[in-house]
Design a protein around this motif. Sequence first.
Motif, PDB file in Angstrom:
ATOM      1  N   ALA A  21       0.826  -1.203   0.000  1.00  0.00           N
ATOM      2  CA  ALA A  21       0.000   0.000   0.000  1.00  0.00           C
ATOM      3  C   ALA A  21       0.865   1.260   0.000  1.00  0.00           C
ATOM      4  N   ARG A  24       2.225   1.825  -3.441  1.00  0.00           N
ATOM      5  CA  ARG A  24       1.242   2.228  -4.452  1.00  0.00           C
ATOM      6  C   ARG A  24       0.384   3.415  -4.017  1.00  0.00           C
ATOM      7  N   TRP A  25       0.816   4.168  -2.988  1.00  0.00           N
ATOM      8  CA  TRP A  25      -0.059   5.209  -2.458  1.00  0.00           C
ATOM      9  C   TRP A  25      -0.456   6.235  -3.512  1.00  0.00           C
ATOM     10  N   HIS A  28      -3.818   6.057  -5.337  1.00  0.00           N
ATOM     11  CA  HIS A  28      -5.070   6.398  -4.655  1.00  0.00           C
ATOM     12  C   HIS A  28      -5.040   7.792  -4.031  1.00  0.00           C
ATOM     13  N   SER A  32      -4.525   8.496   1.038  1.00  0.00           N
ATOM     14  CA  SER A  32      -4.227   7.118   1.421  1.00  0.00           C
ATOM     15  C   SER A  32      -2.918   7.034   2.188  1.00  0.00           C
ATOM     16  N   LEU A  36      -2.377   5.567   5.961  1.00  0.00           N
ATOM     17  CA  LEU A  36      -1.381   4.539   6.276  1.00  0.00           C
ATOM     18  C   LEU A  36      -0.465   4.976   7.412  1.00  0.00           C
ATOM     19  N   PRO A  82      -9.422  -1.880   3.838  1.00  0.00           N
ATOM     20  CA  PRO A  82      -8.647  -0.737   3.326  1.00  0.00           C
ATOM     21  C   PRO A  82      -7.293  -1.147   2.765  1.00  0.00           C
ATOM     22  N   TYR A  85      -7.616  -2.881  -0.567  1.00  0.00           N
ATOM     23  CA  TYR A  85      -7.923  -1.888  -1.599  1.00  0.00           C
ATOM     24  C   TYR A  85      -6.679  -1.104  -2.007  1.00  0.00           C
ATOM     25  N   LEU A  86      -5.916  -0.654  -1.021  1.00  0.00           N
ATOM     26  CA  LEU A  86      -4.754   0.188  -1.316  1.00  0.00           C
ATOM     27  C   LEU A  86      -3.588  -0.619  -1.891  1.00  0.00           C
ATOM     28  N   ASP A  92     -11.679  -1.466  -6.834  1.00  0.00           N
ATOM     29  CA  ASP A  92     -11.619  -0.215  -7.596  1.00  0.00           C
ATOM     30  C   ASP A  92     -12.975   0.162  -8.180  1.00  0.00           C
ATOM     31  N   ASP A  95     -15.000   2.856  -6.225  1.00  0.00           N
ATOM     32  CA  ASP A  95     -14.448   4.201  -5.997  1.00  0.00           C
ATOM     33  C   ASP A  95     -15.528   5.265  -6.124  1.00  0.00           C
ATOM     34  N   ILE A 168      -9.829   7.797   2.070  1.00  0.00           N
ATOM     35  CA  ILE A 168      -9.884   6.675   1.130  1.00  0.00           C
ATOM     36  C   ILE A 168     -11.230   6.735   0.428  1.00  0.00           C
TER      37      ILE A 168
END
Length: 225
Positions: A21, A24-25, A28, A32, A36, A82, A85-86, A92, A95, A168
């Motif tokens: 997550a 890949r923040w 999103h 996000s 985190l 969460p 998803y992240l 997705d 969203d 989020i």
Amino acid sequence: MIKTLPAIVAALAGVVLIGLALWRWHDHGWGSLIWLIALIAMFVVRTPHSLRNRANVVTQARKDATEITLLAGMFLTTMVLPLLYLATDMFDFADYAAPDWTVWIGTLAQIPFLWLFWRSHADLGRNWSPGLEVREAHELVTDGVYDRIRHPMYAAIWISALAQPLLIHNWIGGFLVVPAFAAMWFIRVPHEEAMMRARFGEAWNAYCARSGRLWPKRYYDGAPS
């Protein structure tokens, strides 16, 4: 070893999901990343208390199906969903679009959330438990952040739950925590207060008379309102 293996596997899975997550923040948005960071801070606050309080001798505990369901719902909606998803492309499809100012509000909300979360753990000390439990030599804490509020930890989690969908923007990974925690608040808290009343009697009743559940009571001429 058998009992601890699932916990070790879950912890490792959590670390992997958090790492993915964080990696890949940007997919999103920066909200996000704030979420985190707050999640990691929450673990930093709670883990020492969890490890220390395992030695508590529990004299009364409520572990029925309702309690297990409520805790499982919170675990899923505050951590598992969460992070899934992240960390992945999962959910997705759920969203939603939200203006940038919602992320700023969610970010600012982390300040009172983390302060209350830390302070309530610190003030409870050995009296804290993640479940509905009464321990041996359990004390009624009415000072510190508990002076005028009976449930500052729930207040902290309310702030976090309401801020999560602002950070989020996903109905599954972000919003579901709101109804999950609302169920915990309205179903669990009456049982928790009943346990405290049975344990502390008139001392608990007197404390309730001068304190609010989530917000301090106002006083006029020395009388609460």
